[in-house]
Motif scaffolding. Structure first.
Motif, PDB file in Angstrom:
ATOM      1  N   GLU A   1      28.231 -12.061 -42.710  1.00 35.36           N
ATOM      2  CA  GLU A   1      29.339 -11.479 -43.474  1.00 35.36           C
ATOM      3  C   GLU A   1      29.186 -11.747 -44.970  1.00 35.36           C
ATOM      4  N   LEU A   2      28.411 -12.773 -45.321  1.00 39.96           N
ATOM      5  CA  LEU A   2      28.150 -13.031 -46.748  1.00 39.96           C
ATOM      6  C   LEU A   2      26.993 -12.168 -47.250  1.00 39.96           C
ATOM      7  N   GLY A   3      26.415 -11.402 -46.341  1.00 42.21           N
ATOM      8  CA  GLY A   3      25.383 -10.445 -46.765  1.00 42.21           C
ATOM      9  C   GLY A   3      23.959 -10.925 -46.591  1.00 42.21           C
ATOM     10  N   ILE A   4      23.766 -12.056 -45.919  1.00 42.02           N
ATOM     11  CA  ILE A   4      22.387 -12.530 -45.706  1.00 42.02           C
ATOM     12  C   ILE A   4      21.814 -11.775 -44.495  1.00 42.02           C
ATOM     13  N   GLY A   5      20.605 -11.290 -44.622  1.00 41.65           N
ATOM     14  CA  GLY A   5      19.980 -10.511 -43.551  1.00 41.65           C
ATOM     15  C   GLY A   5      19.704 -11.384 -42.329  1.00 41.65           C
ATOM     16  N   PHE A   6      19.755 -10.786 -41.137  1.00 41.13           N
ATOM     17  CA  PHE A   6      19.587 -11.562 -39.909  1.00 41.13           C
ATOM     18  C   PHE A   6      18.239 -12.285 -39.866  1.00 41.13           C
ATOM     19  N   GLU A   7      17.202 -11.574 -40.344  1.00 42.80           N
ATOM     20  CA  GLU A   7      15.859 -12.178 -40.350  1.00 42.80           C
ATOM     21  C   GLU A   7      15.864 -13.547 -41.023  1.00 42.80           C
ATOM     22  N   LYS A   8      16.496 -13.563 -42.197  1.00 35.68           N
ATOM     23  CA  LYS A   8      16.527 -14.807 -42.978  1.00 35.68           C
ATOM     24  C   LYS A   8      17.347 -15.876 -42.259  1.00 35.68           C
ATOM     25  N   ILE A   9      18.451 -15.434 -41.671  1.00 35.00           N
ATOM     26  CA  ILE A   9      19.302 -16.402 -40.966  1.00 35.00           C
ATOM     27  C   ILE A   9      18.525 -16.998 -39.789  1.00 35.00           C
ATOM     28  N   ALA A  10      17.876 -16.117 -39.016  1.00 33.34           N
ATOM     29  CA  ALA A  10      17.137 -16.573 -37.834  1.00 33.34           C
ATOM     30  C   ALA A  10      16.020 -17.532 -38.243  1.00 33.34           C
ATOM     31  N   LYS A  11      15.370 -17.220 -39.346  1.00 35.30           N
ATOM     32  CA  LYS A  11      14.288 -18.079 -39.822  1.00 35.30           C
ATOM     33  C   LYS A  11      14.829 -19.465 -40.190  1.00 35.30           C
ATOM     34  N   SER A  12      15.974 -19.458 -40.840  1.00 28.80           N
ATOM     35  CA  SER A  12      16.551 -20.753 -41.238  1.00 28.80           C
ATOM     36  C   SER A  12      16.978 -21.559 -40.006  1.00 28.80           C
ATOM     37  N   LEU A  13      17.530 -20.879 -39.003  1.00 26.25           N
ATOM     38  CA  LEU A  13      17.967 -21.601 -37.795  1.00 26.25           C
ATOM     39  C   LEU A  13      16.784 -22.234 -37.069  1.00 26.25           C
ATOM     40  N   ALA A  14      15.674 -21.495 -37.042  1.00 21.08           N
ATOM     41  CA  ALA A  14      14.481 -22.017 -36.358  1.00 21.08           C
ATOM     42  C   ALA A  14      14.000 -23.293 -37.023  1.00 21.08           C
ATOM     43  N   LYS A  15      14.254 -23.406 -38.310  1.00 17.64           N
ATOM     44  CA  LYS A  15      13.791 -24.586 -39.056  1.00 17.64           C
ATOM     45  C   LYS A  15      14.809 -25.721 -39.064  1.00 17.64           C
ATOM     46  N   PHE A  16      16.029 -25.403 -38.640  1.00 16.06           N
ATOM     47  CA  PHE A  16      17.103 -26.393 -38.782  1.00 16.06           C
ATOM     48  C   PHE A  16      16.847 -27.647 -37.948  1.00 16.06           C
ATOM     49  N   GLU A  17      17.045 -28.799 -38.579  1.00 12.45           N
ATOM     50  CA  GLU A  17      16.913 -30.067 -37.851  1.00 12.45           C
ATOM     51  C   GLU A  17      18.273 -30.725 -37.777  1.00 12.45           C
ATOM     52  N   HIS A  18      18.453 -31.424 -36.702  1.00 16.79           N
ATOM     53  CA  HIS A  18      19.738 -32.047 -36.452  1.00 16.79           C
ATOM     54  C   HIS A  18      20.146 -33.057 -37.503  1.00 16.79           C
ATOM     55  N   ALA A  19      21.441 -33.256 -37.628  1.00 16.19           N
ATOM     56  CA  ALA A  19      21.961 -34.351 -38.441  1.00 16.19           C
ATOM     57  C   ALA A  19      21.607 -35.655 -37.747  1.00 16.19           C
ATOM     58  N   ARG A  20      21.548 -36.728 -38.511  1.00 16.63           N
ATOM     59  CA  ARG A  20      21.331 -38.036 -37.892  1.00 16.63           C
ATOM     60  C   ARG A  20      22.436 -38.280 -36.875  1.00 16.63           C
ATOM     61  N   ARG A  21      22.090 -38.983 -35.835  1.00 21.62           N
ATOM     62  CA  ARG A  21      23.045 -39.384 -34.812  1.00 21.62           C
ATOM     63  C   ARG A  21      23.632 -38.215 -34.009  1.00 21.62           C
ATOM     64  N   ARG A  22      23.043 -37.031 -34.089  1.00 19.61           N
ATOM     65  CA  ARG A  22      23.497 -35.937 -33.229  1.00 19.61           C
ATOM     66  C   ARG A  22      22.340 -35.619 -32.297  1.00 19.61           C
ATOM     67  N   PHE A  23      22.437 -36.094 -31.087  1.00 15.38           N
ATOM     68  CA  PHE A  23      21.348 -35.976 -30.126  1.00 15.38           C
ATOM     69  C   PHE A  23      20.014 -36.322 -30.805  1.00 15.38           C
ATOM     70  N   GLU A  24      20.045 -37.439 -31.485  1.00 12.93           N
ATOM     71  CA  GLU A  24      18.864 -37.854 -32.245  1.00 12.93           C
ATOM     72  C   GLU A  24      17.893 -38.604 -31.332  1.00 12.93           C
ATOM     73  N   ILE A  25      16.671 -38.135 -31.308  1.00 10.92           N
ATOM     74  CA  ILE A  25      15.671 -38.765 -30.443  1.00 10.92           C
ATOM     75  C   ILE A  25      15.124 -40.011 -31.112  1.00 10.92           C
ATOM     76  N   LYS A  26      15.308 -41.139 -30.442  1.00  8.64           N
ATOM     77  CA  LYS A  26      14.866 -42.415 -31.015  1.00  8.64           C
ATOM     78  C   LYS A  26      13.510 -42.811 -30.468  1.00  8.64           C
ATOM     79  N   TYR A  27      13.191 -42.318 -29.284  1.00 11.07           N
ATOM     80  CA  TYR A  27      11.911 -42.667 -28.662  1.00 11.07           C
ATOM     81  C   TYR A  27      11.614 -41.623 -27.598  1.00 11.07           C
ATOM     82  N   ASP A  28      10.378 -41.185 -27.570  1.00  9.76           N
ATOM     83  CA  ASP A  28      10.032 -40.126 -26.613  1.00  9.76           C
ATOM     84  C   ASP A  28       8.633 -40.383 -26.081  1.00  9.76           C
TER      85      ASP A  28
END
Ligand code: EPU
Length: 787
Positions: free
Chosen positions: A323-350
């Protein structure tokens, strides 16, 4: 004395009443102008809080001279100091003398000396949210509000707008790696994205252009009377929104509150949602879904944060950014890169064997969502450590907490993290445990001591487990301790291989005949000499203390347990006994009793006395153990051992230095096996001697749990006789008692602690010295750390 404020004055009082802030006795102040168009000296009370530190960062970037005080310093205050914050680790009035304005956290009490002083001098004081609302008014504000998912969604929004080239400023409630910081002022952009805090009603101070409502639910019942009161505040926020309101169509309360607002845009999974996600595929930590806008497909999105609830959050961001006018492509690209905030399902050891995850969830709804996500990851079991947050919430939502843990196989609950609240009588972690159990959960336990929680969970750990820490307090520190130790434990496991065993925090009370002792940080069972040698080298390189324990029959481990690696050589050759003529080769893990009976079977005499020693060969060697007037080294031919570098050596008896109850070589070296020699003897004679030993034990020694003789026999008199003569039999400290059968035995009557044992030992020693002038020396090895 110091009317600095009056001397200096502030910029002109304001006229625009809509943004006028009045503090107790201060003049009205145009806060928007004061904070965003002018430069001042501003002091923040409670600056270390996650919300306050964000305001501090914004004010510094806006060019103000910023100082702050808090009772604690954190990595956040240190970071801000590098940016120019003058930090004071005490709330003293003088530190804010020069400030033109005081901003305070809602956690600060009204009798705080800086606030009291400011009021005395008529200096303006504003709440954090008031300052934030004013800063936001200078831009086109976007508020992300709701009970759950605010931080993630506001961070995702700021990130999408940034990637969309809009240069947003932002303010979110936690450190966000992908955004760099929790708050940032970007003079280039028009938008300001903020996480709205509903906990104290201040969210109603915002007058944003757009609002996104994630969900509305009963929460913060210390502040709100009921759900209606919460909805009223959200209603006010919506009424003050000049642009669009985005809301989650699946959330009944949010949908109801937004219903009468005309410029509303819905998102969700339902058919009628304006922005709708379809074909959702959740896999491990990734979600893929297609997005429809009013029936038209606009594209596919991939999200690299786990859980269906995050698909929901992302959909809100897609709606808003579109609704702010950003194209879906750009939004989708940004979401794919998004990393979680600290302490939100944060992986401490895998690792393939274990997955450790931390989550900030503190409301039953959040916990359920987090556990659902944990379950969907596909590990075998989910073990959860939970720390309730705030007494008021724990009390108000106890029933809901009781129903929130169905997706966890095991739950360990610790005590309530009060935050700034005073305890409420009866409101403890136990209350939540009871609720969870009443709800029907079969594996929930209470560990009131926070520092022990990681151990309790680790004792349940099996390969394939996911361990989750949940809570907004400091439970995550427990998971971090576990993660750090698991890194080492996994390396130890690689050394001992499939056959070997590694356990964390194994209670040593399980491995001592006395049945006392705290945990071993790392309990390791190698099955062969090579693995043992590698362990020695690993511990040396990693600077880890290494302690070897056999049958634990002559050992008193203190209640704090043993730090470092506790090696228990057993299985494989360590337990083997081989007979060759009159020579018997035994691994250090073999029981001395088995050596005695092995000798009997081969017709070898002279080793019958070993029948009476409860220990293994390793311990027998270390202590030069003895009974029936004989001692270990009288029968030894050769000893094989590993040195401090893990190199193996074999030495014959005459090359070895041995004393009464002491074989010093094993202070720094580690025995692997020994060769004993007896002499051929008639079976009847062997049997007779074995029976004599048994008889001696049966008639003169207690059957109760003990560590054998506690004291070495002094030259002048056997210790048991001495204790007897001193009349100390049956003396006790707690559950530790001097045996009434034999004075040199201290027995555990069940549940004794090492501290009780040690106190009793000291008492006996002191009495022997005072009354007989004899200095008793302990034969039992005392090791480990106090509790
Ligand atoms: N005695 C008493 N009162 C008592 C205990 C003993 O008067 O309460 C007297 C006995 O009657 C005997 C003398 O003290 O005259 C010595 O006692 P005991 O024969 O029981 O031998 P000990 O020296 O106390 C040693 C080993 C034991 C081993 C026994 C039997 C030491 C420190 N202890 O005990 O080893 O089992 O001989 O062979 O050398 C161990 O080291 O942990 C252990 C149990």
């Amino acid at each position: 004395m110091r009317p600095v404020f009056e001397k200096r004055g502030v910029s002109k009082p304001l006229t625009r009443m809509s943004s006028a802030i009045k503090s107790d006795r201060a003049l009205p102040l145009d806060l928007l102008r004061f904070l965003t168009r002018e430069r001042h000296r501003i002091h923040l009370v409670g600056v270390a809080g996650s919300g306050m530190s964000g305001i501090a960062a914004l004010l510094i970037e806006l060019g103000h001279t910023v100082s702050g005080s808090d009772k604690v310093s954190t990595t956040e205050t240190e970071r801000l100091q590098r940016l120019g914050l003058r930090f004071h680790e005490q709330h003293r009035a003088e530190v804010a003398d020069a400030a033109d304005l005081i901003v305070f956290s809602s956690a600060i009490r009204s009798d705080n000396p800086i606030l009291v002083d400011a009021r005395d001098w008529g200096k303006p004081t504003v709440r954090r949210a008031e300052a934030l609302a004013a800063i936001m008014r200078s831009k086109r504000g976007i508020v992300i509000a709701g009970m759950h998912g605010k931080t993630t969604t506001s961070a995702m929004t700021a990130h999408a707008l940034r990637e969309g080239g809009l240069h947003p400023s932002h303010y979110v409630g936690a450190e966000i790696p992908i955004l760099g910081t929790n708050a940032h002022w970007d003079p280039r952009g028009e938008y300001f994205v903020a996480e709205g805090d509903e906990s104290d009603g201040t969210v109603a101070l915002f007058e944003p252009e757009h609002t996104l409502i994630l969900n509305i639910e009963e929460e913060h019942l210390d502040f709100y009377a009921d759900l209606a009161a919460i909805e009223k505040v959200f209603g006010q926020l919506i009424a003050q929104t000049t642009g669009k309101v985005f809301y989650n169509i699946e959330d009944e309360n949010a949908a109801r509150v937004c219903r009468s607002f005309t410029r509303r845009i819905s998102y969700g999974f339902a058919d009628e949602a304006d922005y709708r996600a379809v074909d959702i595929r959740l896999k491990d930590f990734t979600s893929t879904f297609r997005v429809n806008h009013r029936g038209q497909e606009i594209g596919e999105a991939v999200l690299n944060v786990p859980g269906q609830h995050n698909v929901h959050n992302a959909l809100g961001v897609i709606a808003l950014a579109s609704e702010l006018g950003i194209g879906f492509e750009k939004i989708a690209k940004s979401l794919a890169k998004f990393e979680h905030a600290r302490r939100r399902f944060e992986i401490k050891y895998d690792s393939p064997r274990f997955l450790l995850v931390d989550d900030y969830g503190h409301h039953p709804t959040e916990i359920r969502a987090t556990l659902k996500t944990a379950r969907s990851v596909g590990r075998k079991r989910v073990l959860t450590m939970f720390q309730p947050h705030r007494y008021s919430r724990t009390k108000a939502l106890r029933k809901e907490f009781g129903r929130a843990f169905d997706d966890a196989e095991r739950v360990v609950v610790t005590d309530v993290y009060g935050s700034n609240e005073a305890p409420i009588p009866g409101v403890t972690g136990q209350m939540i445990v009871d609720e969870i159990a009443t709800h029907g959960h079969r594996s929930v336990s209470y560990e009131p001591c926070l520092e022990r929680v990681h151990r309790v969970v680790a004792n349940m750990l099996e390969s394939g487990d996911l361990v989750l820490s949940v809570g907004a307090g400091n439970i995550h520190e427990q998971l971090s301790v576990l993660a750090a130790d698991l890194v080492i434990a996994e390396k130890l496991k690689a050394i001992v291989g499939e056959d070997g065993d590694v356990r964390l925090y194994e209670p040593l009370s399980k491995h001592t005949t006395l049945r006392v002792g705290g945990p071993a940080q790392f309990w390791v069972e190698p099955r062969d000499e090579q693995a043992f040698a590698k362990l020695i080298r690993f511990c040396r390189n990693e600077n880890l203390q290494l302690f070897v324990i056999g049958r634990g029959s002559n050992l008193l481990v203190r209640d704090g347990g043993i730090r470092g690696v506790v090696v228990h050589p057993c299985g494989g050759n360590f337990d083997k006994i081989e007979i060759n003529g009159a020579e018997i080769t035994a691994g250090v893990g073999a029981k001395l009793k088995e050596v005695a009976y092995g000798a009997k079977a081969a017709g070898i005499g002279g080793l019958e006395w070993m029948e009476g020693i409860p220990g293994a060969v390793g311990g027998g060697l270390r202590m030069n153990a003895g009974a029936m007037g004989a001692q270990t080294f009288e029968n030894i031919v050769r000893v094989r051992y590993l040195d401090a570098d893990g190199e193996a050596y074999t030495k014959t008896r005459d090359e070895l230095e041995v004393y009464y109850r002491n074989f010093p070589l094993l202070e720094k070296n580690f025995a692997v096996s020994a060769v004993f020699r007896g002499q051929p003897a008639p079976l009847e004679e062997i049997v007779r001697k074995l029976e004599a030993s048994q008889e001696k034990r049966r008639t003169s020694q207690p059957a109760a749990k003990s560590a054998g003789c506690i004291f070495k026999n002094p030259d002048s008199c056997p210790a048991g006789k001495l204790v007897d003569e001193l009349g100390l039999k049956n003396s006790r400290v707690g559950k530790a008692r001097v045996s009434d059968v034999h004075g040199n035995f201290i027995v555990n009557d069940g549940g004794a602690t090492a501290a009780e044992m040690l106190e009793l030992i000291e008492m006996v020693k002191a009495t022997a010295l005072a009354r007989r002038g004899i200095e008793l020396e302990t034969e039992v090895q005392i090791v480990g750390e106090p509790a």
